[in-house]
Design a protein around this motif. Structure first.
Motif, PDB file in Angstrom:
ATOM      1  N   TRP A 180     -34.097  10.821  -0.065  1.00 49.26           N
ATOM      2  CA  TRP A 180     -35.222  10.399  -0.894  1.00 49.26           C
ATOM      3  C   TRP A 180     -35.590   8.946  -0.649  1.00 49.26           C
ATOM      4  N   GLY A 181     -34.580   8.081  -0.502  1.00 51.41           N
ATOM      5  CA  GLY A 181     -34.840   6.653  -0.401  1.00 51.41           C
ATOM      6  C   GLY A 181     -35.337   6.213   0.957  1.00 51.41           C
ATOM      7  N   VAL A 182     -34.756   6.760   2.030  1.00 51.88           N
ATOM      8  CA  VAL A 182     -35.174   6.343   3.376  1.00 51.88           C
ATOM      9  C   VAL A 182     -36.660   6.635   3.619  1.00 51.88           C
ATOM     10  N   PRO A 183     -37.173   7.831   3.279  1.00 50.80           N
ATOM     11  CA  PRO A 183     -38.616   8.033   3.463  1.00 50.80           C
ATOM     12  C   PRO A 183     -39.474   7.076   2.646  1.00 50.80           C
ATOM     13  N   LYS A 184     -39.033   6.738   1.423  1.00 47.96           N
ATOM     14  CA  LYS A 184     -39.802   5.804   0.591  1.00 47.96           C
ATOM     15  C   LYS A 184     -39.849   4.423   1.240  1.00 47.96           C
ATOM     16  N   VAL A 185     -38.681   3.931   1.648  1.00 52.75           N
ATOM     17  CA  VAL A 185     -38.627   2.611   2.283  1.00 52.75           C
ATOM     18  C   VAL A 185     -39.380   2.639   3.610  1.00 52.75           C
ATOM     19  N   GLY A 186     -39.224   3.738   4.344  1.00 54.94           N
ATOM     20  CA  GLY A 186     -39.898   3.847   5.633  1.00 54.94           C
ATOM     21  C   GLY A 186     -41.415   3.817   5.502  1.00 54.94           C
ATOM     22  N   ARG A 187     -41.939   4.531   4.532  1.00 59.43           N
ATOM     23  CA  ARG A 187     -43.392   4.527   4.337  1.00 59.43           C
ATOM     24  C   ARG A 187     -43.889   3.129   3.986  1.00 59.43           C
ATOM     25  N   TRP A 188     -43.121   2.414   3.143  1.00 55.88           N
ATOM     26  CA  TRP A 188     -43.516   1.046   2.801  1.00 55.88           C
ATOM     27  C   TRP A 188     -43.491   0.158   4.044  1.00 55.88           C
ATOM     28  N   PHE A 189     -42.452   0.306   4.862  1.00 47.27           N
ATOM     29  CA  PHE A 189     -42.332  -0.544   6.052  1.00 47.27           C
ATOM     30  C   PHE A 189     -43.450  -0.245   7.038  1.00 47.27           C
ATOM     31  N   PHE A 190     -43.707   1.035   7.295  1.00 46.84           N
ATOM     32  CA  PHE A 190     -44.742   1.387   8.259  1.00 46.84           C
ATOM     33  C   PHE A 190     -46.124   0.981   7.751  1.00 46.84           C
ATOM     34  N   ARG A 191     -46.327   1.010   6.434  1.00 50.49           N
ATOM     35  CA  ARG A 191     -47.609   0.583   5.875  1.00 50.49           C
ATOM     36  C   ARG A 191     -47.782  -0.927   6.031  1.00 50.49           C
ATOM     37  N   ARG A 192     -46.676  -1.642   5.890  1.00 53.68           N
ATOM     38  CA  ARG A 192     -46.736  -3.112   5.933  1.00 53.68           C
ATOM     39  C   ARG A 192     -46.717  -3.650   7.369  1.00 53.68           C
ATOM     40  N   PHE A 193     -45.897  -3.017   8.233  1.00 49.16           N
ATOM     41  CA  PHE A 193     -45.716  -3.547   9.592  1.00 49.16           C
ATOM     42  C   PHE A 193     -46.034  -2.496  10.658  1.00 49.16           C
ATOM     43  N   GLY A 194     -46.894  -1.525  10.322  1.00 49.65           N
ATOM     44  CA  GLY A 194     -47.180  -0.437  11.240  1.00 49.65           C
ATOM     45  C   GLY A 194     -47.872  -0.864  12.518  1.00 49.65           C
ATOM     46  N   HIS A 195     -48.422  -2.064  12.564  1.00 51.58           N
ATOM     47  CA  HIS A 195     -49.123  -2.532  13.755  1.00 51.58           C
ATOM     48  C   HIS A 195     -48.168  -3.003  14.836  1.00 51.58           C
ATOM     49  N   ASP A 196     -46.897  -3.251  14.497  1.00 50.30           N
ATOM     50  CA  ASP A 196     -45.912  -3.780  15.441  1.00 50.30           C
ATOM     51  C   ASP A 196     -45.003  -2.639  15.900  1.00 50.30           C
ATOM     52  N   GLU A 197     -45.202  -2.153  17.130  1.00 52.23           N
ATOM     53  CA  GLU A 197     -44.452  -1.011  17.622  1.00 52.23           C
ATOM     54  C   GLU A 197     -42.976  -1.347  17.830  1.00 52.23           C
ATOM     55  N   SER A 198     -42.697  -2.578  18.235  1.00 47.67           N
ATOM     56  CA  SER A 198     -41.296  -2.985  18.412  1.00 47.67           C
ATOM     57  C   SER A 198     -40.567  -2.995  17.072  1.00 47.67           C
ATOM     58  N   ALA A 199     -41.244  -3.475  16.028  1.00 47.34           N
ATOM     59  CA  ALA A 199     -40.637  -3.496  14.699  1.00 47.34           C
ATOM     60  C   ALA A 199     -40.385  -2.083  14.191  1.00 47.34           C
ATOM     61  N   GLU A 200     -41.286  -1.152  14.502  1.00 49.40           N
ATOM     62  CA  GLU A 200     -41.093   0.239  14.085  1.00 49.40           C
ATOM     63  C   GLU A 200     -39.828   0.823  14.697  1.00 49.40           C
ATOM     64  N   PHE A 201     -39.657   0.639  15.992  1.00 51.23           N
ATOM     65  CA  PHE A 201     -38.477   1.184  16.666  1.00 51.23           C
ATOM     66  C   PHE A 201     -37.198   0.528  16.152  1.00 51.23           C
ATOM     67  N   THR A 202     -37.243  -0.788  15.984  1.00 50.51           N
ATOM     68  CA  THR A 202     -36.070  -1.503  15.484  1.00 50.51           C
ATOM     69  C   THR A 202     -35.702  -1.031  14.080  1.00 50.51           C
ATOM     70  N   PHE A 203     -36.708  -0.764  13.249  1.00 47.07           N
ATOM     71  CA  PHE A 203     -36.450  -0.272  11.897  1.00 47.07           C
ATOM     72  C   PHE A 203     -35.733   1.078  11.940  1.00 47.07           C
ATOM     73  N   VAL A 204     -36.172   1.972  12.814  1.00 50.35           N
ATOM     74  CA  VAL A 204     -35.554   3.299  12.913  1.00 50.35           C
ATOM     75  C   VAL A 204     -34.092   3.173  13.341  1.00 50.35           C
ATOM     76  N   VAL A 205     -33.822   2.358  14.362  1.00 47.73           N
ATOM     77  CA  VAL A 205     -32.445   2.195  14.847  1.00 47.73           C
ATOM     78  C   VAL A 205     -31.585   1.522  13.778  1.00 47.73           C
ATOM     79  N   ALA A 206     -32.143   0.508  13.110  1.00 44.42           N
ATOM     80  CA  ALA A 206     -31.392  -0.162  12.044  1.00 44.42           C
ATOM     81  C   ALA A 206     -31.081   0.810  10.912  1.00 44.42           C
ATOM     82  N   THR A 207     -32.022   1.669  10.573  1.00 45.81           N
ATOM     83  CA  THR A 207     -31.786   2.674   9.530  1.00 45.81           C
ATOM     84  C   THR A 207     -30.638   3.595   9.919  1.00 45.81           C
ATOM     85  N   LEU A 208     -30.615   4.010  11.184  1.00 43.96           N
ATOM     86  CA  LEU A 208     -29.532   4.867  11.672  1.00 43.96           C
ATOM     87  C   LEU A 208     -28.168   4.237  11.421  1.00 43.96           C
ATOM     88  N   PHE A 209     -28.004   2.979  11.785  1.00 45.90           N
ATOM     89  CA  PHE A 209     -26.686   2.345  11.682  1.00 45.90           C
ATOM     90  C   PHE A 209     -26.363   1.927  10.245  1.00 45.90           C
TER      91      PHE A 209
END
Length: 695
Positions: A234-263
């Motif tokens: 429940w929480g990861v999708p909520k945080v993810g949507r906020w992050f992608f809405r705020r920083f969705g223009h930066d493709e490097s930040a998107e990938f880094t967020f996904v990998v950071a979420t994994l670890f």
């Protein structure tokens, strides 16, 4: 008896001596080829990395040429260069580190391919198969390993390896076009159940082996695991949507967020004393709700995982194999044979039993068996963890690898052999009736600001295996075109081409000079055989547009192909619901099937909920009968004012799909109609797509 023991010892001695001789010969050759300053395994980072990269490149290609999975080649290559092979590399801390990252990435990507929505389709059948494909391997596996002399905990853990499976042959099912069949959806839902249960068994067995399986453990584990699972899903999708809405223009930040979420999720799993691979699996399921399957971000994740991290893990697993034990000890051959036999039988019986219960033909049963028999991801993860804590010995690891090799070879073959005979459960609409377009023209002025529009066009192009046609137009009505403008045009088209290539989409860029924007778009569409035009929209009309017509109005009025007009207020991947709103005219239109197909495609790719709303203006009119459209979506019929009824249900993360007003004969009438603009003005946070189909 003594004679048998004599022959047994003689055979074992001969095999062991032969292997040692081969090993020594190989090592002598290696020593000859090495620089004289090296007397042990290679430790210099550059040649170590070179060898590993060469393995990643050559091994999968060679094995795929002989119709074997590349995973088999990577494991065997790890054996050859490892400490029990030629001794080129040692399994040092660097290999262990990268192998651990690869293990987590493997489980993460397994979670990405598992959707909670799969349980909504044939949920009862998926539960039956999921429980059966977990319980039967657990019973058969535990019993067989106990008969071989294993301890109870080791037997249960090995049995959990039999219970889990990897959907290795799923790409074959996609290629055969049987993904929407009852057999495949049942396997997809069952996979989620059995893999989660198998990983939970692993966590419990590890704690029991460490002597920590107490009442306090259960009192801590059950609430902690419940809270942890809920917080992740429940929480990861909520945080993810906020992050992608705020920083969705930066493709490097998107990938880094996904990998950071994994670890982060994996580390939190370790903090509550369960295996990190469980956290990686749950992280994949949670993240899969945010990332469209055909998006550039998903492509990057799969590319990095499949080409770098996961091969590291497979090579490191190969380094654990000691062929001398497998060949010199008859017991090792017995263990490998029993494990392989039990794994195959324990996966066939659930498929056969479930098929009998739900009435599937034999070809569907074999398709279920072929998809579920492969042992790779969870099996490798579990046996690696068990070996590292000394719960199982190297003999068991070798037997597990032999089982993996056999099942990974059998799974693609069985799926291909019987998948061809599987017929779809229902007749699906033909491509001609539902496909919106496979050559999609999208005008671009600045790809950095029109990124959402490009991603919409890319999603539609990939879905139809089509081609993206980015277009940039220079107008010469005010004078000659300068060199600076031509360079800017080339740069804009190169950026659009890069975005398309990142999503592995066929692309043909178009740069042209014309006397007006709308004429250039229409002429390019005809010259390049485009069958869909995607345009951006600001959501309102100016006074000049109202009097003389906007560029959008002129394009729609003269276009001979469908036109998609889109306004995105946030990244398209943040879409939570896709709402298709239909009027009475839309509901009676011959284009209804295509309109619903567009909404279904976007909802499927964006992993969003689809809601179809039909608003009728006449309060006395009975709800109309559903036209003969092929869809699984329930259409909700309501009465009242169209704008009011639609606006009442809109939320910020919605994607609203409307149709145009279709007034081509009235020059003063806005071609999109008044309803889309009214809704766009009053709901500026909602993304809107307006579909125009030529009459």
């Amino acid at each position: 008896m003594e004679i048998w023991q004599f022959y047994q010892v003689t055979f074992s001695t001969f095999v062991q001596a032969s292997w040692l001789s081969t090993q020594n010969t190989g090592r002598s050759l290696v020593e000859f080829l090495r620089p004289s300053i090296l007397t042990g395994p290679i430790t210099d980072p550059v040649p170590v990395f070179l060898i590993i990269m060469a393995i990643m490149l050559v091994a999968p290609l060679l094995f795929e040429r002989i119709k074997l999975p590349g995973i088999v080649g990577l494991i065997l290559a790890g054996l050859v260069v490892g400490p029990y092979g030629l001794g080129l590399l040692e399994r040092d801390s660097t290999i262990v580190l990268l192998g651990t990252v690869g293990l987590l990435f493997l489980m993460f990507m397994a979670g990405l391919e598992t959707s909670l929505d799969d349980l909504k389709y044939n949920a009862d059948k998926a539960v039956i198969f999921g429980i059966a494909t977990f319980a039967i391997p657990m019973l058969l596996g535990t019993g067989s390993m106990l008969l071989l002399g294993y301890g109870l905990l080791a037997s249960i853990l090995v049995a959990s390896c039999f219970a889990s499976h990897t959907l290795l042959a799923l790409p074959i099912a996609m290629r055969l076009g049987v993904m929407r069949t009852q057999a495949v959806t049942t396997v997809l839902g069952g996979t989620l159940i059995t893999n989660v249960l198998a990983l939970l068994v692993l966590a419990v067995v590890v704690r029991a082996h460490q002597g920590n399986l107490t009442l306090g453990f259960w009192l801590f584990l059950i609430p902690a695991l419940t809270i942890y699972t809920f917080a992740t899903l429940w929480g990861v999708p909520k945080v993810g949507r906020w992050f992608f809405r705020r920083f969705g223009h930066d493709e490097s930040a998107e990938f880094t967020f996904v990998v950071a979420t994994l670890f982060i999720v994996s580390y939190v799993a370790e903090l509550i004393e369960i295996e990190p691979i469980i956290g990686a699996f749950l992280a994949g399921i949670a993240i899969s709700q945010l990332i469209p399957q055909l998006s550039p971000l998903m492509n990057r994740i799969q590319f990095i995982g499949n080409t770098l991290f996961i091969p590291f893990f497979l090579i490191s697993v190969g380094m654990l194999i000691n062929p001398a034990i497998l060949l010199s000890e008859p017991r090792s051959l017995l263990v490998a044979g029993v494990m392989t036999f039990v794994a195959i039988v324990a996966k066939f019986l659930p498929a056969w039993g479930t098929g009998k219960i739900i009435g599937l033909p034999f070809s569907n049963v074999m398709l279920m068996f072929g998809l579920s028999v492969a042992q790779a991801a969870s099996t490798l993860a579990a046996i690696t963890v068990a070996f590292e804590i000394d719960l199982v010995d190297q003999l068991t690891v070798n037997g597990t690898i032999a089982m993996i090799l056999v099942t990974c070879i059998a799974s693609p073959w069985v799926t291909t052999r019987w998948g061809r005979d599987v017929k779809p459960d229902a007749v699906t609409p033909t491509t001609e009736t539902t496909q919106i377009g496979d050559r999609i023209l999208v005008p671009v002025a600045n790809p950095s600001t029109e990124d959402h529009l490009l991603k919409l066009a890319i999603t539609l192009a990939k879905k139809s295996n089509g081609t993206l046609l980015p277009l940039h137009i220079l107008t010469d009505n005010s004078g000659p075109i300068t060199a600076e403008k031509r360079i800017q045009q080339q740069q804009l088209l190169a950026t659009a081409e890069t975005i398309a290539h990142a999503a592995v989409t066929s692309v043909e860029t178009i740069g042209r000079v014309d006397d007006s924007i709308e004429k250039g778009i229409l002429r390019a569409a005809q010259e390049r055989d485009a069958n869909l035009i995607v345009c951006g929209w600001k959501g309102y009309s100016s006074y000049r547009d109202n009097f003389f017509g906007s560029v959008i109005d002129n394009i729609i009025r003269q276009a001979t192909v469908p036109v998609l007009v889109a306004r995105f207020t946030q990244p398209i991947r943040n879409t939570d619901r896709v709402i298709l709103a239909l009027t009475d005219l839309d509901f009676a239109s011959s284009q209804l099937q295509k309109t619903i197909a567009l909404a279904e495609t976007l909802a499927e790719e964006l992993k969003a909920t689809l809601k179809v709303l039909h608003v009728t203006r006449n309060p006395r009119r009975k709800a109309p009968k559903v036209p003969p459209v092929q869809t699984e979506v329930t259409i909700e019929h309501v009465r009242g004012n169209f704008v009011t009824r639609v606006a009442r249900m809109l939320q910020p993360d919605d994607l609203l799909i409307l149709t145009s007003g279709n007034h081509p004969d009235i020059l003063s009438m806005r071609m999109l109609g008044t309803e889309p603009e009214v809704i766009a003005r009053t709901h500026q946070e909602v993304s809107i797509i307006v579909l125009h189909s030529p009459r």
